[in-house]
Write an enzyme that holds these catalytic residues in place. Structure first.
Site, mmCIF file in Angstrom:
data_model
loop_
_atom_site.group_PDB
_atom_site.id
_atom_site.type_symbol
_atom_site.label_atom_id
_atom_site.label_comp_id
_atom_site.label_asym_id
_atom_site.label_seq_id
_atom_site.Cartn_x
_atom_site.Cartn_y
_atom_site.Cartn_z
ATOM 1 N N GLN A 1 0.815 -1.177 0.174
ATOM 2 C CA GLN A 1 -0.182 0.096 -0.047
ATOM 3 C C GLN A 1 0.726 1.241 0.158
ATOM 4 O O GLN A 1 1.944 1.252 0.752
ATOM 5 C CB GLN A 1 -0.965 -0.204 1.167
ATOM 6 C CG GLN A 1 -2.037 0.906 1.084
ATOM 7 C CD GLN A 1 -3.201 0.421 2.140
ATOM 8 O OE1 GLN A 1 -3.413 -0.777 2.490
ATOM 9 N NE2 GLN A 1 -3.970 1.264 2.354
ATOM 10 N N SER B 1 4.219 -6.512 2.654
ATOM 11 C CA SER B 1 2.506 -6.327 3.497
ATOM 12 C C SER B 1 1.850 -6.937 2.320
ATOM 13 O O SER B 1 1.698 -8.191 1.995
ATOM 14 C CB SER B 1 2.413 -4.893 3.954
ATOM 15 O OG SER B 1 1.078 -4.965 4.698
ATOM 16 N N LEU B 2 0.744 -6.291 1.639
ATOM 17 C CA LEU B 2 -0.151 -6.442 0.901
ATOM 18 C C LEU B 2 0.549 -7.383 -0.165
ATOM 19 O O LEU B 2 -0.224 -8.288 -1.005
ATOM 20 C CB LEU B 2 -0.803 -5.244 0.609
ATOM 21 C CG LEU B 2 -1.583 -5.431 -1.193
ATOM 22 C CD1 LEU B 2 -2.686 -6.232 -0.705
ATOM 23 C CD2 LEU B 2 -1.631 -3.976 -1.651
ATOM 24 N N ARG C 1 -9.372 -8.833 3.019
ATOM 25 C CA ARG C 1 -8.233 -8.332 4.068
ATOM 26 C C ARG C 1 -8.413 -6.609 4.041
ATOM 27 O O ARG C 1 -8.601 -6.009 5.055
ATOM 28 C CB ARG C 1 -7.037 -8.466 3.306
ATOM 29 C CG ARG C 1 -5.959 -7.912 4.137
ATOM 30 C CD ARG C 1 -4.426 -8.234 3.438
ATOM 31 N NE ARG C 1 -3.452 -8.035 4.182
ATOM 32 C CZ ARG C 1 -2.689 -6.816 4.094
ATOM 33 N NH1 ARG C 1 -3.007 -5.835 3.171
ATOM 34 N NH2 ARG C 1 -1.537 -6.830 4.734
ATOM 35 N N HIS D 1 -0.492 -3.510 11.060
ATOM 36 C CA HIS D 1 0.494 -4.412 11.664
ATOM 37 C C HIS D 1 0.969 -3.949 13.051
ATOM 38 O O HIS D 1 1.803 -4.083 13.688
ATOM 39 C CB HIS D 1 1.966 -4.165 11.072
ATOM 40 C CG HIS D 1 1.651 -4.588 9.230
ATOM 41 N ND1 HIS D 1 1.393 -5.722 9.214
ATOM 42 C CD2 HIS D 1 1.658 -3.818 8.204
ATOM 43 C CE1 HIS D 1 1.488 -5.837 7.796
ATOM 44 N NE2 HIS D 1 1.659 -4.789 7.239
ATOM 45 N N GLN E 1 0.481 -12.308 9.698
ATOM 46 C CA GLN E 1 0.980 -10.694 9.145
ATOM 47 C C GLN E 1 0.365 -9.721 9.638
ATOM 48 O O GLN E 1 0.831 -8.382 9.726
ATOM 49 C CB GLN E 1 1.205 -10.851 7.598
ATOM 50 C CG GLN E 1 1.994 -9.787 6.993
ATOM 51 C CD GLN E 1 1.565 -9.354 5.570
ATOM 52 O OE1 GLN E 1 0.305 -8.732 5.665
ATOM 53 N NE2 GLN E 1 1.830 -9.787 4.479
#
Length: 296
Positions: A12, A90-91, A115, A200, A249
């Protein structure tokens, strides 16, 4: 393309107006995938990607599918390329899993959408924020966050992006307290980030619960090449391990510095970023200055 290249997928923040338009116009495989994405989601994601404003693209429920779809479309535009290993920030880990054959695109996109929705809901339920801490060692950041946590406000190390750049995440009060304490401890800068929540961090727990249900219903296959995952910075090919790490995660830090260091220790020298933007190329050069970096 070099078959020994490790492919990295952004997360992101890499979105931009007009993203993937060129891919759509110039590559039939990418166009087919982008069109299929609209059908899977039930709305025209490509209209927002091609013609939407920065504000339109900043919505989490749009941003995450847009970056994921752009990244995978760029990957399928090179059908003969087989990466030596993959990783995603991440993503971006979802894109990495598609590239490694763990998830089918048709299964991964609904997961990414779920998500994004779960994270948006968690942000509204437990408001929070993030800040980038520059010029301070990881151990000092971790220690100060821990002291603030023990005093009752939520703040944790969230993204280990590269040496001297660590993002913290938590409640607005916890992050504000940490920024002041970290500047006093010698941080060059403590920059609040324009994000909608405490990604996170423990404040994403409700999103993890919502995503767990969707992940359990999805088929994960053995990886065709190692996937280095954010949670432990280690290579994985086993579907059960990958699934557990993907779920963890959401509330755990992205160990990007450690992940790239481990890839280099395992022999990776040539990294290519696949998706919108060039953020990861810059981070890799700061983590492993001798690495070769590029993009698709």
């Amino acid at each position: 393309m070099n078959p020994t290249q490790s492919v990295l997928f952004p997360g992101q923040g890499s979105q931009f107006p007009g993203m993937a338009r060129e891919l759509f116009d110039q590559n039939l495989d990418a166009r087919a995938l982008l069109t299929r994405a609209n059908d899977i989601l039930g709305f025209s994601l490509t209209d927002i990607m091609f013609s939407g404003s920065e504000e339109d693209l900043r919505r989490t429920d749009v941003t995450q599918p847009a970056i994921f779809v752009h990244s995978v479309a760029q990957f399928v535009a090179r059908p003969d390329f087989q990466p030596a290993s993959t990783a995603g920030h991440s993503l971006g880990e979802f894109s990495a899993l598609v590239a490694a054959g763990v998830l089918k695109f048709e299964d991964a996109l609904p997961l990414v959408s779920r998500r994004a929705q779960a994270m948006q809901a968690a942000c509204e339920e437990q408001p929070g924020t993030m800040a980038a801490i520059l010029g301070l060692d990881d151990a000092t950041v971790e220690r100060i966050c821990q002291e603030i946590m023990e005093a009752g406000n939520v703040v944790v190390a969230a993204n280990y992006n590269c040496p001297g750049q660590l993002v913290i995440s938590g409640s607005a009060e916890g992050v504000a307290q940490a920024c002041e304490a970290l500047k006093a401890a010698g941080a060059k800068r403590a920059l609040p980030l324009p994000v909608g929540g405490a990604f996170h961090s423990p404040l994403m727990q409700s999103a993890a619960a919502a995503l767990a249900e969707a992940i359990e219903k999805t088929t994960f296959s053995p990886a065709r090449c190692p996937v280095y995952q954010n949670v432990d910075a280690l290579p994985h090919t086993d579907p059960a391990e990958i699934k557990a790490n993907l779920l963890a995660q959401l509330t755990a830090p992205v160990r990007w510095t450690q992940l790239v260091q481990r890839m280099a220790a395992d022999g990776a020298t040539d990294f290519v970023e696949c998706g919108p933007g060039k953020v990861l190329q810059g981070l890799v050069k700061k983590i492993v200055p001798t690495a070769t970096v590029g993009s698709f």
